[in-house]
Motif scaffolding. Structure first.
Motif, PDB file in Angstrom:
ATOM      1  N   LYS A  17      52.469  19.336  -4.435  1.00  0.00           N
ATOM      2  CA  LYS A  17      51.325  20.188  -4.117  1.00  0.00           C
ATOM      3  C   LYS A  17      50.360  19.343  -3.299  1.00  0.00           C
ATOM      4  N   PHE A  18      50.143  19.714  -2.051  1.00  0.00           N
ATOM      5  CA  PHE A  18      49.316  18.914  -1.157  1.00  0.00           C
ATOM      6  C   PHE A  18      47.878  19.426  -1.159  1.00  0.00           C
ATOM      7  N   VAL A  19      46.958  18.499  -1.342  1.00  0.00           N
ATOM      8  CA  VAL A  19      45.530  18.797  -1.329  1.00  0.00           C
ATOM      9  C   VAL A  19      44.917  18.011  -0.176  1.00  0.00           C
ATOM     10  N   PHE A  20      44.221  18.699   0.706  1.00  0.00           N
ATOM     11  CA  PHE A  20      43.746  18.066   1.939  1.00  0.00           C
ATOM     12  C   PHE A  20      42.283  17.651   1.839  1.00  0.00           C
ATOM     13  N   LYS A  21      42.020  16.452   2.357  1.00  0.00           N
ATOM     14  CA  LYS A  21      40.667  15.931   2.477  1.00  0.00           C
ATOM     15  C   LYS A  21      40.443  15.523   3.925  1.00  0.00           C
ATOM     16  N   HIS A  22      39.179  15.463   4.325  1.00  0.00           N
ATOM     17  CA  HIS A  22      38.871  15.241   5.735  1.00  0.00           C
ATOM     18  C   HIS A  22      38.741  13.775   6.112  1.00  0.00           C
ATOM     19  N   SER A  23      38.521  12.900   5.167  1.00  0.00           N
ATOM     20  CA  SER A  23      38.262  11.506   5.501  1.00  0.00           C
ATOM     21  C   SER A  23      38.837  10.587   4.436  1.00  0.00           C
ATOM     22  N   VAL A  24      38.896   9.303   4.769  1.00  0.00           N
ATOM     23  CA  VAL A  24      39.353   8.301   3.810  1.00  0.00           C
ATOM     24  C   VAL A  24      38.428   8.269   2.607  1.00  0.00           C
TER      25      VAL A  24
END
Length: 471
Positions: A84-91
């Motif tokens: 299940k992939f959860v996306f974030k915008h930055s490190v």
């Protein structure tokens, strides 16, 4: 807290429905991200990542792709669970999300740093990269750390780039930079290309991919020695980390990791500044005139339209009047015999040439026979278009003889150049072939198709991707 209070009153309320509800609620008690037993119990591996060309993106046929997507998916399947992939915008967001317990692991091309080691654990290394200072052609051209003091430098916040710059500033006190907490590395590279920023720092794998889309980017110099990329897990996730180590060892030993890297980064080495810049100009000025013809022909013969368009560029640079010394001509550079067999009466008619070339490519794909991976059949067909079906069959025979996968283009492309060596071609039905030529042919078409796809999907782009570099 709420379900603990409810479950604590179950002695007062004895209804069966209530007991069952408490059982469901308490099943989640004590669940902890990064714990292998809990991952298997819930049936999902929660992967924190970014939407970027080197990690996870939607590619052909609207299917997810990317090095991190593929690796994490394969690992999850080895555990018997789904990813299940959860996306974030930055490190920074990725690290904070892992610290907050929002995921089991980070798969986003992160390097090991002392600061991260103090907060988290790392899985196995799977790729080596080098931090590079990237500027634009015609702009500032620093050639050393000392020279960076005179440029406008911006890097991603909470990144390994910041840690490297901080270490360098101890011996170079004039070194200065800005951190950007909202944009990713790809966005900063785009700012450099557009002339909104002098330079940035990026890992070599990210640079290699993005230079194909932004040909004015130049590598000023390496800022670091090679560093390892690895997955990040919560501190104390020993069982999960051991499972990662064991799986990655097997994945590497089987050759799958090498094939994966060749698939995603093999084209990155096919970079020619002048050729790429000319190509992106023609995407703007020439491609629209023929886009409809490529779509119609591709639809008629069940071919990927961007691959067909890229092949036409490789053949003629989208020049319908192209003629070679060997007698092939037109948009798809058909021979007279091939054109006659396909019913193409005028090879210089772009519609007829494109449709004829598409029909011929589809025919070759059909004649390849069984045993080729579905996703690779188009590459074999393109190779046959270039060098002939007989030599493709010879290359497959030799590949199998050498103990490799004869239905996998990554394997056959490595063997193809051997068709020019006497000790190999003497024992093949069709003899000598310039074996490196079809490999380069397919590589360039894949490269052109990827650039075309990216250019057509760009949003909020500067006025012209092919614009001359700022002076």
């Amino acid at each position: 807290m709420q379900y603990r209070q409810v479950c604590g009153r179950r002695g007062i309320r004895t209804g069966l429905a209530f007991v069952l509800a408490c059982a469901v609620l308490c099943a989640g008690c004590g669940s902890k991200p990064g714990r292998l037993a809990d991952i298997r119990k819930r049936g999902t591996l929660i992967v924190l990542t970014r939407n970027a060309p080197t990690t996870y993106y939607i590619g052909r046929n609207d299917l997810p792709q990317g090095v991190e997507y593929t690796l994490a998916t394969e690992f999850a399947h080895s555990l018997g669970v789904k990813p299940k992939f959860v996306f974030k915008h930055s490190v920074a967001e990725l690290l904070q999300a892992l610290a907050n317990g929002e995921g089991d692991m980070i798969a986003a091309g992160l390097t090991r740093t002392p600061q991260r080691d103090r907060r988290f654990d790392f899985g196995p290394d799977y790729q080596q990269v080098t931090q590079q200072v990237v500027c634009r052609r015609g702009g500032p051209d620093p050639d050393s750390v000392e020279a960076l003091a005179g440029v406008d430098l911006e890097v991603v916040a909470d990144s390994s780039y910041v840690a490297r710059l901080q270490a360098l500033r101890k011996t170079h006190p004039k070194l200065h930079w800005r951190v950007n907490a909202t944009d990713g590395t790809e966005q900063l590279l785009r700012k450099v290309w557009a002339g909104k920023l002098d330079c940035t720092v990026a890992d070599s794998d990210i640079v290699a991919i993005n230079r194909r889309y932004f040909p004015n980017l130049v590598i000023a110099f390496d800022l670091s020695e090679p560093q390892s990329l690895a997955w990040v897990v919560p501190s104390g996730s020993d069982d999960l980390r051991r499972a990662m180590d064991g799986w990655m060892d097997g994945y590497r030993d089987s050759g799958h990791l090498e094939h994966l890297m060749a698939h995603y980064y093999g084209l990155a080495s096919v970079f020619d500044y002048v050729d790429t810049r000319t190509y992106v100009r023609r995407i703007e000025n020439v491609y629209p005139d023929y886009a409809g013809l490529f779509l119609q022909a591709a639809d008629a013969y069940d071919l990927p339209p961007l691959i067909l368009a890229a092949q036409a560029y490789q053949e003629s640079h989208w020049n319908p009047d192209a003629v070679s010394s060997s007698g092939v001509r037109g948009m798809m550079m058909l021979t007279r015999n091939t054109a006659d067999a396909l019913g193409v009466k005028n090879r210089l008619d772009p519609a007829a040439s494109i449709r004829g070339g598409a029909r011929y490519l589809a025919r070759l794909r059909h004649r390849l026979g069984p045993g080729i991976r579905k996703q690779d059949r188009i590459w074999f067909a393109l190779a046959a278009y270039n060098v002939g079906l007989g030599h493709v069959r010879d290359a497959r025979r030799l590949t199998k003889r050498l103990g490799k996968h004869s239905g996998r283009w990554a394997d056959v492309s490595k063997v193809f150049p051997l068709l020019s060596e006497p000790r190999y071609y003497r024992h093949l039905p069709h003899g000598y072939a310039r074996g490196l030529e079809p490999v380069r042919y397919v590589h360039r078409i894949r490269n052109y198709a990827d650039i075309l796809r990216y250019r057509l999907n760009m949003v909020d782009a500067p006025e012209n991707l092919a614009a001359a570099p700022p002076q």
